[in-house]
Design a protein around this motif. Structure first.
Motif, PDB file in Angstrom:
ATOM      1  N   ILE A  69       0.843  -1.201   0.000  1.00  0.00           N
ATOM      2  CA  ILE A  69       0.000   0.000   0.000  1.00  0.00           C
ATOM      3  C   ILE A  69       0.878   1.252   0.000  1.00  0.00           C
ATOM      4  O   ILE A  69       0.587   2.224  -0.693  1.00  0.00           O
ATOM      5  N   LYS A  70       1.973   1.235   0.757  1.00  0.00           N
ATOM      6  CA  LYS A  70       2.901   2.369   0.766  1.00  0.00           C
ATOM      7  C   LYS A  70       3.473   2.619  -0.625  1.00  0.00           C
ATOM      8  O   LYS A  70       3.584   3.753  -1.070  1.00  0.00           O
ATOM      9  N   GLN A  71       3.829   1.531  -1.311  1.00  0.00           N
ATOM     10  CA  GLN A  71       4.403   1.662  -2.643  1.00  0.00           C
ATOM     11  C   GLN A  71       3.387   2.268  -3.610  1.00  0.00           C
ATOM     12  O   GLN A  71       3.726   3.148  -4.406  1.00  0.00           O
ATOM     13  N   ILE A  72       2.143   1.837  -3.523  1.00  0.00           N
ATOM     14  CA  ILE A  72       1.095   2.388  -4.394  1.00  0.00           C
ATOM     15  C   ILE A  72       0.886   3.866  -4.090  1.00  0.00           C
ATOM     16  O   ILE A  72       0.774   4.689  -5.010  1.00  0.00           O
ATOM     17  N   LEU A  73       0.851   4.231  -2.816  1.00  0.00           N
ATOM     18  CA  LEU A  73       0.682   5.641  -2.440  1.00  0.00           C
ATOM     19  C   LEU A  73       1.845   6.491  -2.935  1.00  0.00           C
ATOM     20  O   LEU A  73       1.649   7.614  -3.402  1.00  0.00           O
ATOM     21  N   GLN A  74       3.053   5.970  -2.845  1.00  0.00           N
ATOM     22  CA  GLN A  74       4.217   6.707  -3.329  1.00  0.00           C
ATOM     23  C   GLN A  74       4.130   6.945  -4.833  1.00  0.00           C
ATOM     24  O   GLN A  74       4.429   8.043  -5.310  1.00  0.00           O
ATOM     25  N   ILE A  75       3.717   5.937  -5.574  1.00  0.00           N
ATOM     26  CA  ILE A  75       3.585   6.089  -7.022  1.00  0.00           C
ATOM     27  C   ILE A  75       2.533   7.132  -7.355  1.00  0.00           C
ATOM     28  O   ILE A  75       2.734   7.982  -8.229  1.00  0.00           O
ATOM     29  N   VAL A  76       1.407   7.101  -6.643  1.00  0.00           N
ATOM     30  CA  VAL A  76       0.338   8.075  -6.889  1.00  0.00           C
ATOM     31  C   VAL A  76       0.823   9.489  -6.584  1.00  0.00           C
ATOM     32  O   VAL A  76       0.576  10.424  -7.364  1.00  0.00           O
ATOM     33  N   VAL A  77       1.531   9.669  -5.474  1.00  0.00           N
ATOM     34  CA  VAL A  77       2.038  10.999  -5.110  1.00  0.00           C
ATOM     35  C   VAL A  77       3.035  11.495  -6.153  1.00  0.00           C
ATOM     36  O   VAL A  77       2.997  12.667  -6.556  1.00  0.00           O
ATOM     37  N   ILE A  78       3.915  10.625  -6.619  1.00  0.00           N
ATOM     38  CA  ILE A  78       4.898  11.031  -7.626  1.00  0.00           C
ATOM     39  C   ILE A  78       4.217  11.413  -8.931  1.00  0.00           C
ATOM     40  O   ILE A  78       4.566  12.420  -9.556  1.00  0.00           O
ATOM     41  N   ILE A  79       3.210  10.647  -9.340  1.00  0.00           N
ATOM     42  CA  ILE A  79       2.487  10.969 -10.583  1.00  0.00           C
ATOM     43  C   ILE A  79       1.787  12.312 -10.463  1.00  0.00           C
ATOM     44  O   ILE A  79       1.852  13.146 -11.373  1.00  0.00           O
ATOM     45  N   ILE A  80       1.127  12.539  -9.340  1.00  0.00           N
ATOM     46  CA  ILE A  80       0.444  13.831  -9.132  1.00  0.00           C
ATOM     47  C   ILE A  80       1.460  14.970  -9.133  1.00  0.00           C
ATOM     48  O   ILE A  80       1.217  16.036  -9.708  1.00  0.00           O
ATOM     49  N   GLY A  81       2.611  14.757  -8.495  1.00  0.00           N
ATOM     50  CA  GLY A  81       3.645  15.787  -8.473  1.00  0.00           C
ATOM     51  C   GLY A  81       4.186  16.104  -9.854  1.00  0.00           C
ATOM     52  O   GLY A  81       4.358  17.267 -10.213  1.00  0.00           O
ATOM     53  N   VAL A  82       4.430  15.065 -10.655  1.00  0.00           N
ATOM     54  CA  VAL A  82       4.943  15.284 -12.007  1.00  0.00           C
ATOM     55  C   VAL A  82       3.914  16.011 -12.860  1.00  0.00           C
ATOM     56  O   VAL A  82       4.258  16.945 -13.606  1.00  0.00           O
ATOM     57  N   VAL A  83       2.652  15.624 -12.744  1.00  0.00           N
ATOM     58  CA  VAL A  83       1.605  16.292 -13.526  1.00  0.00           C
ATOM     59  C   VAL A  83       1.486  17.762 -13.133  1.00  0.00           C
ATOM     60  O   VAL A  83       1.367  18.638 -13.995  1.00  0.00           O
ATOM     61  N   SER A  84       1.553  18.054 -11.846  1.00  0.00           N
ATOM     62  CA  SER A  84       1.445  19.454 -11.438  1.00  0.00           C
ATOM     63  C   SER A  84       2.671  20.255 -11.862  1.00  0.00           C
ATOM     64  O   SER A  84       2.547  21.429 -12.226  1.00  0.00           O
TER      65      SER A  84
END
Length: 53
Positions: free
Chosen positions: A30-45
């Motif tokens: 779950i931590k790994q999935i959350l990290q990927i989601v945060v990184i994707i959101i950060g890159v998009v922003s």
């Protein structure tokens, strides 16, 4: 100049959220999935601030 400040703030927020996710007592998957989601959101922003989108 405001774009540079926005990029810096976004980067700092992403790093802070990634650190907080590491501190949560959760399953590793779950931590790994959350990290990927945060990184994707950060890159998009960041791309949005750079006027790619």
């Amino acid at each position: 100049m405001s774009v540079l400040i926005s990029i810096l703030i976004t980067f700092l927020v992403v790093v802070l959220v990634l650190w907080l996710v590491q501190r949560l007592p959760m399953e590793a998957r779950i931590k790994q999935i959350l990290q990927i989601v945060v990184i994707i959101i950060g890159v998009v922003s960041l791309l949005r601030y750079l006027a790619v989108f």
